[in-house]
Design a protein around this motif. Structure first.
Motif, PDB file in Angstrom:
ATOM      1  N   GLY A  59       0.847  -1.198   0.000  1.00 43.89           N
ATOM      2  CA  GLY A  59       0.000   0.000   0.000  1.00 43.89           C
ATOM      3  C   GLY A  59       0.875   1.238   0.000  1.00 43.89           C
ATOM      4  N   SER A  60       0.304   2.381  -0.389  1.00 48.15           N
ATOM      5  CA  SER A  60       1.125   3.590  -0.321  1.00 48.15           C
ATOM      6  C   SER A  60       1.305   4.027   1.126  1.00 48.15           C
ATOM      7  CB  SER A  60       0.552   4.717  -1.190  1.00 48.15           C
ATOM      8  OG  SER A  60      -0.787   4.933  -0.894  1.00 48.15           O
ATOM      9  N   GLN A  61       0.486   3.470   2.022  1.00 44.62           N
ATOM     10  CA  GLN A  61       0.694   3.784   3.442  1.00 44.62           C
ATOM     11  C   GLN A  61       2.086   3.345   3.879  1.00 44.62           C
ATOM     12  OE1 GLN A  61      -1.468   5.633   5.143  1.00 44.62           O
ATOM     13  NE2 GLN A  61       0.033   5.713   6.783  1.00 44.62           N
ATOM     14  N   ILE A  64       4.573   5.862   2.775  1.00 45.01           N
ATOM     15  CA  ILE A  64       4.584   7.037   3.667  1.00 45.01           C
ATOM     16  C   ILE A  64       5.411   6.721   4.913  1.00 45.01           C
ATOM     17  CG2 ILE A  64       3.110   8.441   5.187  1.00 45.01           C
ATOM     18  CD1 ILE A  64       0.897   8.153   3.023  1.00 45.01           C
ATOM     19  N   TYR A  85      -3.696  14.541   5.060  1.00 47.56           N
ATOM     20  CA  TYR A  85      -4.106  13.142   5.291  1.00 47.56           C
ATOM     21  C   TYR A  85      -3.704  12.661   6.692  1.00 47.56           C
ATOM     22  CZ  TYR A  85      -3.822   8.030   4.488  1.00 47.56           C
ATOM     23  OH  TYR A  85      -3.934   6.667   4.575  1.00 47.56           O
ATOM     24  N   TYR A 128       5.252  17.684   2.017  1.00 47.83           N
ATOM     25  CA  TYR A 128       4.352  16.564   1.757  1.00 47.83           C
ATOM     26  C   TYR A 128       3.097  17.121   1.097  1.00 47.83           C
ATOM     27  CZ  TYR A 128       0.902  12.879   2.633  1.00 47.83           C
ATOM     28  OH  TYR A 128      -0.088  11.934   2.484  1.00 47.83           O
ATOM     29  N   ILE A 130      -0.488  16.335  -1.462  1.00 46.96           N
ATOM     30  CA  ILE A 130      -1.434  15.452  -2.161  1.00 46.96           C
ATOM     31  C   ILE A 130      -2.094  16.342  -3.209  1.00 46.96           C
ATOM     32  CG2 ILE A 130      -3.405  13.859  -1.892  1.00 46.96           C
ATOM     33  CD1 ILE A 130      -2.737  14.118   1.242  1.00 46.96           C
ATOM     34  N   ASN A 135      -7.011  14.380   0.057  1.00 46.75           N
ATOM     35  CA  ASN A 135      -7.657  13.871   1.256  1.00 46.75           C
ATOM     36  C   ASN A 135      -7.190  14.771   2.401  1.00 46.75           C
ATOM     37  OD1 ASN A 135      -8.730  12.389   3.325  1.00 46.75           O
ATOM     38  ND2 ASN A 135      -7.592  10.501   2.899  1.00 46.75           N
ATOM     39  N   ASP A 163       2.187  12.481  -2.755  1.00 48.92           N
ATOM     40  CA  ASP A 163       1.335  11.334  -2.459  1.00 48.92           C
ATOM     41  C   ASP A 163       0.125  11.441  -3.386  1.00 48.92           C
ATOM     42  OD1 ASP A 163      -0.004   9.241  -1.321  1.00 48.92           O
ATOM     43  OD2 ASP A 163      -0.420  10.241   0.589  1.00 48.92           O
ATOM     44  N   PRO A 165      -2.680   9.206  -4.688  1.00 45.10           N
ATOM     45  CA  PRO A 165      -3.525   8.022  -4.886  1.00 45.10           C
ATOM     46  C   PRO A 165      -4.755   8.281  -5.761  1.00 45.10           C
ATOM     47  CG  PRO A 165      -3.804   8.872  -2.644  1.00 45.10           C
ATOM     48  CD  PRO A 165      -2.839   9.784  -3.337  1.00 45.10           C
ATOM     49  N   TYR A 166      -5.113   9.568  -5.931  1.00 48.45           N
ATOM     50  CA  TYR A 166      -6.421   9.856  -6.545  1.00 48.45           C
ATOM     51  C   TYR A 166      -6.344  10.421  -7.963  1.00 48.45           C
ATOM     52  CZ  TYR A 166      -7.716   9.322  -1.683  1.00 48.45           C
ATOM     53  OH  TYR A 166      -7.879   8.810  -0.430  1.00 48.45           O
ATOM     54  N   THR A 193      -0.862   4.124  -5.756  1.00 52.32           N
ATOM     55  CA  THR A 193      -1.444   2.905  -5.204  1.00 52.32           C
ATOM     56  C   THR A 193      -2.467   2.292  -6.154  1.00 52.32           C
ATOM     57  OG1 THR A 193      -2.738   2.086  -3.319  1.00 52.32           O
ATOM     58  CG2 THR A 193      -3.220   4.320  -4.022  1.00 52.32           C
ATOM     59  N   SER A 195      -5.020   0.961  -4.683  1.00 55.02           N
ATOM     60  CA  SER A 195      -6.185   0.900  -3.792  1.00 55.02           C
ATOM     61  C   SER A 195      -7.416   1.607  -4.343  1.00 55.02           C
ATOM     62  CB  SER A 195      -5.837   1.521  -2.431  1.00 55.02           C
ATOM     63  OG  SER A 195      -4.919   0.717  -1.749  1.00 55.02           O
ATOM     64  N   LYS A 196      -7.214   2.736  -5.023  1.00 57.12           N
ATOM     65  CA  LYS A 196      -8.385   3.532  -5.438  1.00 57.12           C
ATOM     66  C   LYS A 196      -8.832   3.215  -6.858  1.00 57.12           C
ATOM     67  CE  LYS A 196      -7.229   5.407  -1.584  1.00 57.12           C
ATOM     68  NZ  LYS A 196      -7.946   5.243  -0.322  1.00 57.12           N
ATOM     69  N   ARG A 203      -3.410  -4.565  -1.075  1.00 53.55           N
ATOM     70  CA  ARG A 203      -2.340  -3.776  -0.452  1.00 53.55           C
ATOM     71  C   ARG A 203      -1.137  -3.573  -1.391  1.00 53.55           C
ATOM     72  NH1 ARG A 203      -3.921  -0.844   1.290  1.00 53.55           N
ATOM     73  NH2 ARG A 203      -2.418  -0.139   2.826  1.00 53.55           N
TER      74      ARG A 203
HETATM   75  C1  PLP Z   1      -3.690  10.595   0.641  1.00 56.68           C
HETATM   76  C2  PLP Z   1      -3.592   9.140   0.902  1.00 56.68           C
HETATM   77  N1  PLP Z   1      -2.389   8.553   0.902  1.00 56.68           N
HETATM   78  C3  PLP Z   1      -2.251   7.249   1.130  1.00 56.68           C
HETATM   79  C4  PLP Z   1      -3.351   6.450   1.387  1.00 56.68           C
HETATM   80  C5  PLP Z   1      -3.105   4.995   1.675  1.00 56.68           C
HETATM   81  O1  PLP Z   1      -3.562   4.173   0.680  1.00 56.68           O
HETATM   82  P1  PLP Z   1      -3.082   2.664   0.506  1.00 56.68           P
HETATM   83  O2  PLP Z   1      -2.170   2.323   1.638  1.00 56.68           O
HETATM   84  O3  PLP Z   1      -4.328   1.844   0.523  1.00 56.68           O
HETATM   85  O4  PLP Z   1      -2.379   2.619  -0.800  1.00 56.68           O
HETATM   86  C6  PLP Z   1      -4.627   7.002   1.408  1.00 56.68           C
HETATM   87  C7  PLP Z   1      -5.800   6.181   1.698  1.00 56.68           C
HETATM   88  O5  PLP Z   1      -6.888   6.609   1.873  1.00 56.68           O
HETATM   89  C8  PLP Z   1      -4.749   8.390   1.154  1.00 56.68           C
HETATM   90  O6  PLP Z   1      -5.933   9.013   1.154  1.00 56.68           O
END
Ligand code: PLP
Length: 360
Positions: A59-61, A64, A85, A128, A130, A135, A163, A165-166, A193, A195-196, A203
């Motif tokens: 995941g991108s988490q 981070i 975020y 940092y 987005i 978010n 970052d 993701p969107y 990621t 994820s979206k 993950r």
């Molecule tokens: C700005 C941002 N970064 C990272 C994430 C983490 O995403 P993931 O770990 O699912 O890739 C999220 C998830 O909502 C997010 O909103």
């Protein structure tokens, strides 16, 4: 909207073709065909890379968290959008970073404010950001500001952690290149990621950065989890080989567009007039600002009594300001529930503003 049937086929294909090898330990950097597919996707949005620039993360988490581990020394300053975020705030705080927030407007982080903060905080480690459908606000950094952010990072010798993701979930307006597209000195560490656009449960995220950074990330990732789930990486690469991921993303975007439009319409209908709120062109979130002095956490507890929820805005401010904001999410509810939910939140907001004698 998860592509369950297609994933069954992808899983079968992986197990049939690769058998036990698909379940073995793997390299830390990630599965090469997946990294290649990511490079191709990034090329389309204006990022030139090779697989040496790409590390697959859980995941991108995780990207981070590893960024915090790699770059932050106790007391370092991180400059971020205000708000930002929540899980990045928590990750960077665990490495004892200090946060300096930069004000945003409808076009994202305000560059004059950013420059001021860079001057005031010479020990800044990174910015940092987005940039797309942020978010929690749903706001997008406009084109000239992306270029300016790079100029400032070069001038003040700081890194940018983008970052993103969107960005792939834009359902209206003009496509914008990522900040990394304008990077002239390899200062941008880009992360994104699946994820979206695919599934969050597998993950799978990635970092795209200069090779010298990737080498260090790899060393840190080895101590975290050795490598990202190799079966998930293979299934995703196989899905991208057998199916058209862009077609899948198109379907997601069409649904989000309808839901976002409905939520914006419902704000007009059910919320008090004169509130300011974002009008996103992609992503998942709408950000609402109530008048100063109204506590959205209290409104949240009142809403729960009516069986409806939102995310109170306060925790998205790393230094604990602004209680009068809320984050709404339109992505995962059908139209009728969005209307009913907004009606219920609207009733509570009306009641509280009346109590506070605001607007009336
Ligand atoms: C700005 C941002 N970064 C990272 C994430 C983490 O995403 P993931 O770990 O699912 O890739 C999220 C998830 O909502 C997010 O909103």
């Amino acid at each position: 909207m998860f592509p369950v049937e297609a994933l069954k086929n992808a899983c079968n294909a992986v197990l049939n073709e690769e058998g036990a090898a698909s379940l073995q330990y793997s390299t830390t950097e990630g599965y090469i065909p997946l990294r290649e597919a990511i490079c191709q996707r990034m090329k389309v949005i204006g990022i030139n890379s090779t697989i040496e620039n790409v590390l697959i993360t859980s995941g991108s988490q995780q990207a981070i968290d590893l960024t915090g581990r790699l770059f932050i020394n106790e007391g370092d300053t991180i400059i971020c959008e205000s708000p930002t975020y929540l899980a990045a705030i928590n990750a960077f705080k665990s490495y004892n970073a200090k946060f300096v927030e930069v004000a945003m407007d409808d076009d994202g982080m305000v560059m004059e404010e950013l420059e001021k903060k860079l001057q005031e905080h010479p020990n800044t480690k990174f910015i940092y950001t987005i940039p797309d459908f942020q978010n929690p606000t749903g706001r997008t950094l406009k084109l000239e500001r992306r270029k300016r952010m790079i100029e400032l990072a070069n001038q003040y010798d700081v890194l940018i952690v983008e970052d993103n993701p969107y960005g792939a979930v834009r359902f209206a307006g003009e496509e914008l290149p990522p900040v990394k597209h304008f990077d002239t000195e390899s200062r941008v560490i880009y992360m994104s990621t699946f994820s979206k656009i695919f599934t969050p449960g597998l993950r799978l995220g990635w970092i795209c950065a200069d090779e010298s950074f990737i080498d260090k990330y790899v060393a840190f990732k080895q101590t975290a989890d050795l490598h990202t789930d190799s079966f998930a990486q293979r299934i995703t690469a196989k899905y991208m080989e057998l199916y058209d991921m862009e077609e899948h993303i198109k379907k997601i975007k069409a649904v989000y567009k309808t839901r976002c439009t409905e939520m914006l319409r419902s704000i007009e209908e059910f919320f008090p007039k004169n509130l300011s709120y974002s009008k996103p062109e992609g992503g998942l979130f709408i950000w609402v600002e109530l008048p100063e002095g109204v506590d959205s956490t209290y409104i949240f507890t009142e809403c729960l009594k009516n069986n409806v929820a939102f995310v109170p805005g306060a925790p998205f401010f790393p230094n604990g300001t602004k209680n009068n904001t809320l984050r709404l999410n339109y992505s995962n509810m059908p139209k009728d529930k969005i209307i009913e939910g907004m009606k219920r939140i609207g009733e509570v907001v009306h009641r509280e503003l009346e109590k506070e004698k605001l607007f009336y």
